[in-house]
Design a protein around this motif. Structure first.
Motif, PDB file in Angstrom:
ATOM      1  N   LYS A   6      25.153 -56.236 -64.248  1.00  0.00           N
ATOM      2  CA  LYS A   6      24.060 -57.080 -63.737  1.00  0.00           C
ATOM      3  C   LYS A   6      22.050 -57.147 -62.940  1.00  0.00           C
ATOM      4  CE  LYS A   6      25.525 -54.509 -58.763  1.00  0.00           C
ATOM      5  NZ  LYS A   6      25.857 -53.585 -59.265  1.00  0.00           N
ATOM      6  N   PHE A   7      22.062 -56.008 -64.304  1.00  0.00           N
ATOM      7  CA  PHE A   7      21.407 -56.064 -64.234  1.00  0.00           C
ATOM      8  C   PHE A   7      20.177 -56.352 -65.345  1.00  0.00           C
ATOM      9  CE2 PHE A   7      20.221 -53.579 -60.247  1.00  0.00           C
ATOM     10  CZ  PHE A   7      21.695 -52.199 -60.624  1.00  0.00           C
ATOM     11  N   GLY A   8      21.298 -56.396 -66.238  1.00  0.00           N
ATOM     12  CA  GLY A   8      20.954 -57.444 -66.940  1.00  0.00           C
ATOM     13  C   GLY A   8      20.747 -56.674 -69.021  1.00  0.00           C
ATOM     14  N   ARG A   9      21.651 -55.343 -67.890  1.00  0.00           N
ATOM     15  CA  ARG A   9      21.369 -54.157 -69.128  1.00  0.00           C
ATOM     16  C   ARG A   9      22.606 -54.588 -70.026  1.00  0.00           C
ATOM     17  NH1 ARG A   9      21.170 -49.058 -65.403  1.00  0.00           N
ATOM     18  NH2 ARG A   9      22.390 -50.114 -64.510  1.00  0.00           N
ATOM     19  N   PRO A  10      21.999 -54.409 -71.777  1.00  0.00           N
ATOM     20  CA  PRO A  10      22.932 -55.186 -72.762  1.00  0.00           C
ATOM     21  C   PRO A  10      24.143 -53.143 -72.880  1.00  0.00           C
ATOM     22  CG  PRO A  10      21.242 -54.913 -73.985  1.00  0.00           C
ATOM     23  CD  PRO A  10      21.094 -54.473 -71.988  1.00  0.00           C
ATOM     24  N   ILE A  11      25.224 -53.740 -72.929  1.00  0.00           N
ATOM     25  CA  ILE A  11      26.333 -52.045 -72.922  1.00  0.00           C
ATOM     26  C   ILE A  11      26.483 -52.215 -74.327  1.00  0.00           C
ATOM     27  CG2 ILE A  11      27.680 -50.757 -71.848  1.00  0.00           C
ATOM     28  CD1 ILE A  11      25.626 -51.401 -70.191  1.00  0.00           C
ATOM     29  N   THR A  12      25.852 -51.659 -74.812  1.00  0.00           N
ATOM     30  CA  THR A  12      26.487 -51.193 -76.559  1.00  0.00           C
ATOM     31  C   THR A  12      26.620 -49.971 -76.597  1.00  0.00           C
ATOM     32  OG1 THR A  12      24.428 -50.750 -77.417  1.00  0.00           O
ATOM     33  CG2 THR A  12      25.319 -53.107 -77.093  1.00  0.00           C
TER      34      THR A  12
END
Ligand code: SF4
Length: 326
Positions: A6-12
């Protein structure tokens, strides 16, 4: 659509703990009790790990790090790595204590592993034994030799610094990196130890480590991806590099791209999560891949903004490092 919170961080980045067993009992991690691990049936089987890995890669995971406990104590880990590689993992690495590395290194390379992190918390054999509660110093050094002679790149050596225990070795570790032309990473001690001895006084701040090294050698900052945990430096005109992982004093949560699967099948969205999310139950109780992917998306969306170690209301998570896997 790749996983995003929800903070816009891509989780890769995914860290997979394949076991909570370890052949070391490091004082800043495990308790002295050798039986301090879960029963085998509680741990994910290789087919269950394959299935969850496939689902997570389908959700945009690109980098996978294999952790433990000590991953090399679980038979079949090389085959798992080969299957992950065949699924198209772009960057495949492992964190190991190095005790079994010299024996396994060729098979890890053949399985497709790209790089390796080896824990070494002292260059003094007697102190190494005090910290790890083992007699494995020469085995670990042989593991580092073997890794450096292999195709694994980069080879990173990690030391968790604890005030009064091994903080007197900062310069020796830096010299070790120069001599061996490897990446020496200093990790700030985090409140995840089984015996709950962590206090702020035991933390050796990254700024102090950098200051002490720069008192002897000129360091040049190296570019780093914002989601990386370490700030990196090279020795001006010399060999070797330094990495500083300042989880406590200079948190890097703002660009965190990591999630974890524990050996007993729980999804953790932060090293310091208070909650576990039970993927093992879903895998073992008839849920479809789509159900599981949907659940993972929901959970990741609610990923914590960051750890709260520096907040007055901080409470260490009930799960300790050996049951999370770093
Ligand atoms: S503490 Fe949590 S949010 Fe911060 S970098 Fe680590 S895993 Fe990410």
């Amino acid at each position: 659509m790749p996983l995003t919170d929800k903070f816009g961080r891509p989780i890769t980045d995914l860290r997979i703990s394949v076991t909570d067993k370890c052949n070391f009992r490091c004082v800043y991690c495990r308790s002295a009790d050798p039986e301090n691990h879960k029963a085998d049936h509680e741990l994910l089987s290789w087919p269950e790990l394959d299935r969850l890995s496939r689902i997570l890669l389908g959700l945009g995971i690109q980098k996978v790090r294999i952790t433990g406990g000590e991953p090399l104590v679980r038979p079949g880990v090389e085959d798992f790595i080969a299957r992950l590689k065949s699924l198209g993992v772009r960057d495949l690495s492992m964190t190991t204590n190095g005790h079994l590395l010299a024996d396994h290194c060729d098979r890890l390379v053949a399985a497709g592993m790209d790089r390796i992190n080896i824990s070494l918390d002292s260059l003094d054999p007697a102190k190494f034994e005090k910290i790890t509660r083992t007699h494995s110093f020469s085995k670990v050094m042989a593991g580092i030799d073997r890794a450096q002679a292999s195709a694994l790149r980069p080879v990173k050596v990690n030391a968790v610094l604890v005030r009064g225990l091994n903080d007197d070795e900062v310069e020796a570790f830096a010299e070790f990196a120069r001599e061996r032309d490897l990446i020496m990473r200093f990790i700030e001690f985090m409140p995840l130890d089984a015996d709950r001895h962590w206090t702020r006084d035991l933390v050796v701040p990254a700024a102090e480590i950098q200051r002490r090294i720069e008192a002897r050698w000129k360091l040049e900052p190296l570019p780093h991806d914002r989601s990386e945990t370490a700030r990196k430096f090279r020795f001006a005109g010399g060999r070797g590099q330094i990495g500083l992982i300042a989880s406590v004093t200079q948190p890097f949560c703002g660009f965190c791209s990591r999630i974890r699967i524990t050996a007993d099948g729980k999804l953790r969205t932060c090293l310091f999560s208070k909650d576990d999310h039970d993927l093992r139950y879903m895998v073992r109780n008839g849920h479809t891949d789509q159900d599981i992917a949907g659940y993972i998306r929901e959970v990741v969306n609610d990923k914590e903004e960051g750890h709260r170690i520096n907040e007055p209301d901080f409470v260490p998570p009930s799960r300790t490092m050996v049951f999370i896997g770093g």
